[in-house]
Design a protein around this motif. Structure first.
Motif, PDB file in Angstrom:
ATOM      1  N   THR A 297      12.358  -2.308  36.869  1.00 24.38           N
ATOM      2  CA  THR A 297      11.737  -1.131  36.276  1.00 24.38           C
ATOM      3  C   THR A 297      12.056  -1.046  34.789  1.00 24.38           C
ATOM      4  OG1 THR A 297      11.380   1.252  36.563  1.00 24.38           O
ATOM      5  CG2 THR A 297      13.666   0.471  36.732  1.00 24.38           C
ATOM      6  N   VAL A 298      11.348  -0.168  34.102  1.00 26.93           N
ATOM      7  CA  VAL A 298      11.627   0.183  32.714  1.00 26.93           C
ATOM      8  C   VAL A 298      12.055   1.646  32.719  1.00 26.93           C
ATOM      9  CG1 VAL A 298      10.647   0.459  30.399  1.00 26.93           C
ATOM     10  CG2 VAL A 298       9.974  -1.488  31.812  1.00 26.93           C
ATOM     11  N   THR A 299      13.143   1.960  32.030  1.00 23.58           N
ATOM     12  CA  THR A 299      13.704   3.305  32.090  1.00 23.58           C
ATOM     13  C   THR A 299      12.889   4.317  31.291  1.00 23.58           C
ATOM     14  OG1 THR A 299      15.201   2.954  30.225  1.00 23.58           O
ATOM     15  CG2 THR A 299      16.019   2.376  32.431  1.00 23.58           C
ATOM     16  N   ASP A 300      12.925   5.550  31.774  1.00 24.33           N
ATOM     17  CA  ASP A 300      12.279   6.681  31.110  1.00 24.33           C
ATOM     18  C   ASP A 300      13.285   7.532  30.341  1.00 24.33           C
ATOM     19  OD1 ASP A 300       9.738   6.087  32.118  1.00 24.33           O
ATOM     20  OD2 ASP A 300      10.141   7.177  33.976  1.00 24.33           O
ATOM     21  N   GLY A 301      14.507   7.097  30.267  1.00 27.58           N
ATOM     22  CA  GLY A 301      15.556   7.838  29.586  1.00 27.58           C
ATOM     23  C   GLY A 301      16.824   7.020  29.587  1.00 27.58           C
ATOM     24  N   PRO A 302      17.926   7.617  29.157  1.00 31.36           N
ATOM     25  CA  PRO A 302      19.176   6.879  29.056  1.00 31.36           C
ATOM     26  C   PRO A 302      19.934   6.714  30.378  1.00 31.36           C
ATOM     27  CG  PRO A 302      19.493   9.102  28.265  1.00 31.36           C
ATOM     28  CD  PRO A 302      18.024   8.955  28.566  1.00 31.36           C
ATOM     29  N   LEU A 303      19.392   7.239  31.472  1.00 31.22           N
ATOM     30  CA  LEU A 303      20.072   7.164  32.761  1.00 31.22           C
ATOM     31  C   LEU A 303      19.163   6.582  33.838  1.00 31.22           C
ATOM     32  CD1 LEU A 303      21.677  10.722  32.749  1.00 31.22           C
ATOM     33  CD2 LEU A 303      22.817   8.566  32.207  1.00 31.22           C
ATOM     34  N   LEU A 304      19.767   5.819  34.735  1.00 31.12           N
ATOM     35  CA  LEU A 304      19.071   5.321  35.919  1.00 31.12           C
ATOM     36  C   LEU A 304      20.039   5.435  37.082  1.00 31.12           C
ATOM     37  CD1 LEU A 304      16.754   2.399  36.498  1.00 31.12           C
ATOM     38  CD2 LEU A 304      18.818   2.494  37.857  1.00 31.12           C
ATOM     39  N   TYR A 305      19.599   6.074  38.148  1.00 25.17           N
ATOM     40  CA  TYR A 305      20.366   6.154  39.393  1.00 25.17           C
ATOM     41  C   TYR A 305      19.609   5.362  40.448  1.00 25.17           C
ATOM     42  CZ  TYR A 305      23.107  10.088  37.557  1.00 25.17           C
ATOM     43  OH  TYR A 305      23.945  10.887  36.813  1.00 25.17           O
ATOM     44  N   ALA A 306      20.332   4.587  41.263  1.00 28.32           N
ATOM     45  CA  ALA A 306      19.701   3.804  42.331  1.00 28.32           C
ATOM     46  C   ALA A 306      20.527   3.916  43.604  1.00 28.32           C
ATOM     47  CB  ALA A 306      19.576   2.338  41.928  1.00 28.32           C
ATOM     48  N   ARG A 307      19.844   3.798  44.734  1.00 32.49           N
ATOM     49  CA  ARG A 307      20.501   3.776  46.045  1.00 32.49           C
ATOM     50  C   ARG A 307      20.312   2.365  46.607  1.00 32.49           C
ATOM     51  NH1 ARG A 307      19.198   8.636  48.544  1.00 32.49           N
ATOM     52  NH2 ARG A 307      17.064   7.964  48.260  1.00 32.49           N
ATOM     53  N   LEU A 308      21.407   1.608  46.571  1.00 27.19           N
ATOM     54  CA  LEU A 308      21.394   0.221  47.037  1.00 27.19           C
ATOM     55  C   LEU A 308      22.203   0.094  48.322  1.00 27.19           C
ATOM     56  CD1 LEU A 308      22.214  -1.423  43.589  1.00 27.19           C
ATOM     57  CD2 LEU A 308      19.972  -1.329  44.677  1.00 27.19           C
ATOM     58  N   SER A 309      21.912  -0.927  49.100  1.00 29.80           N
ATOM     59  CA  SER A 309      22.777  -1.246  50.234  1.00 29.80           C
ATOM     60  C   SER A 309      24.125  -1.661  49.678  1.00 29.80           C
ATOM     61  CB  SER A 309      22.188  -2.391  51.054  1.00 29.80           C
ATOM     62  OG  SER A 309      20.940  -2.024  51.584  1.00 29.80           O
ATOM     63  N   PRO A 310      25.227  -1.318  50.351  1.00 36.35           N
ATOM     64  CA  PRO A 310      26.543  -1.746  49.856  1.00 36.35           C
ATOM     65  C   PRO A 310      26.568  -3.258  49.669  1.00 36.35           C
ATOM     66  CG  PRO A 310      26.791  -0.170  51.638  1.00 36.35           C
ATOM     67  CD  PRO A 310      25.333  -0.532  51.575  1.00 36.35           C
ATOM     68  N   GLY A 311      27.140  -3.693  48.546  1.00 35.35           N
ATOM     69  CA  GLY A 311      27.210  -5.119  48.281  1.00 35.35           C
ATOM     70  C   GLY A 311      27.397  -5.417  46.810  1.00 35.35           C
ATOM     71  N   THR A 312      27.244  -6.685  46.473  1.00 38.93           N
ATOM     72  CA  THR A 312      27.409  -7.155  45.094  1.00 38.93           C
ATOM     73  C   THR A 312      26.056  -7.561  44.540  1.00 38.93           C
ATOM     74  OG1 THR A 312      29.645  -7.899  45.591  1.00 38.93           O
ATOM     75  CG2 THR A 312      28.610  -8.831  43.637  1.00 38.93           C
ATOM     76  N   TYR A 313      25.791  -7.158  43.305  1.00 41.32           N
ATOM     77  CA  TYR A 313      24.492  -7.368  42.671  1.00 41.32           C
ATOM     78  C   TYR A 313      24.662  -7.907  41.253  1.00 41.32           C
ATOM     79  CZ  TYR A 313      22.786  -4.445  46.466  1.00 41.32           C
ATOM     80  OH  TYR A 313      22.490  -3.953  47.701  1.00 41.32           O
ATOM     81  N   GLN A 314      23.632  -8.596  40.771  1.00 39.97           N
ATOM     82  CA  GLN A 314      23.536  -8.993  39.370  1.00 39.97           C
ATOM     83  C   GLN A 314      22.589  -8.004  38.703  1.00 39.97           C
ATOM     84  OE1 GLN A 314      25.051 -11.385  37.471  1.00 39.97           O
ATOM     85  NE2 GLN A 314      26.318 -11.726  39.265  1.00 39.97           N
ATOM     86  N   VAL A 315      23.100  -7.293  37.713  1.00 43.20           N
ATOM     87  CA  VAL A 315      22.294  -6.326  36.979  1.00 43.20           C
ATOM     88  C   VAL A 315      21.990  -6.923  35.608  1.00 43.20           C
ATOM     89  CG1 VAL A 315      22.208  -3.998  36.000  1.00 43.20           C
ATOM     90  CG2 VAL A 315      23.361  -4.388  38.204  1.00 43.20           C
ATOM     91  N   THR A 316      20.711  -7.016  35.282  1.00 43.02           N
ATOM     92  CA  THR A 316      20.284  -7.502  33.973  1.00 43.02           C
ATOM     93  C   THR A 316      19.534  -6.376  33.285  1.00 43.02           C
ATOM     94  OG1 THR A 316      20.057  -9.750  34.832  1.00 43.02           O
ATOM     95  CG2 THR A 316      18.968  -9.272  32.736  1.00 43.02           C
ATOM     96  N   VAL A 317      19.987  -6.058  32.084  1.00 36.30           N
ATOM     97  CA  VAL A 317      19.358  -5.004  31.286  1.00 36.30           C
ATOM     98  C   VAL A 317      18.910  -5.633  29.974  1.00 36.30           C
ATOM     99  CG1 VAL A 317      19.705  -2.786  30.144  1.00 36.30           C
ATOM    100  CG2 VAL A 317      20.809  -3.232  32.345  1.00 36.30           C
ATOM    101  N   SER A 318      17.640  -5.432  29.625  1.00 34.53           N
ATOM    102  CA  SER A 318      17.081  -6.030  28.408  1.00 34.53           C
ATOM    103  C   SER A 318      16.364  -4.968  27.591  1.00 34.53           C
ATOM    104  CB  SER A 318      16.075  -7.118  28.761  1.00 34.53           C
ATOM    105  OG  SER A 318      16.659  -8.093  29.584  1.00 34.53           O
TER     106      SER A 318
END
Length: 147
Positions: A93-114
């Motif tokens: 997604t592309v953010t609409d503001g300075p905050l993003l909240y997500a509900r993920l399954s418990p686990g480890t993730y790679q987060v890429t922000v550009s």
């Protein structure tokens, strides 16, 4: 990607004046819970009222991402991609503001922000309870970019 949402805290507060009646349950409202391949998320945070509403919604999520410069300026319009441990894209997604909240399954993730000519990648672990918080800071000048 433009820097049209690059703003100082004062500018964000000034822009937020008309959002006092924002209703997160209103599908046409500025803060709506969206879904991407089964992952619920919400993005925003422009103005005090919108940040307050997001804060109230926080208990529904287990990941919070925040976007700013090292000088304290909030950023928006950032591209966010989250991949699970198998490399599968679970949020894009592309953010609409300075905050993003997500509900993920418990686990480890790679987060890429550009955005704004830079990319960041982090490994993030989220649990079934509580909120994992990650702040992404761009080492940018305090000048407002043109464009």
């Amino acid at each position: 990607m433009t820097a049209k949402y690059f703003a100082s805290i004062a500018t964000i507060l000034a822009l937020g004046g008309g959002l006092a009646t924002a209703d997160p349950l209103d599908p046409g409202g500025p803060l709506r819970i969206q879904e991407y391949q089964g992952v619920s998320y919400v993005t925003g945070g422009v103005g005090d009222e919108e940040r307050e509403i997001l804060g109230q919604m926080a208990r529904e999520f287990n990941l919070k991402l925040m976007f700013a410069t090292g000088q304290g300026l909030f950023l928006s319009d950032a591209q966010v991609q989250i991949r699970d441990r198998h490399g599968n894209l679970v949020l894009d997604t592309v953010t609409d503001g300075p905050l993003l909240y997500a509900r993920l399954s418990p686990g480890t993730y790679q987060v890429t922000v550009s955005g704004f000519g830079q990319s960041f990648q982090r490994t993030v672990t989220v649990g079934s309870q509580g909120l994992t918080v990650q702040v992404f800071r761009w080492p940018m000048s305090t000048e407002r970019p043109s464009g």
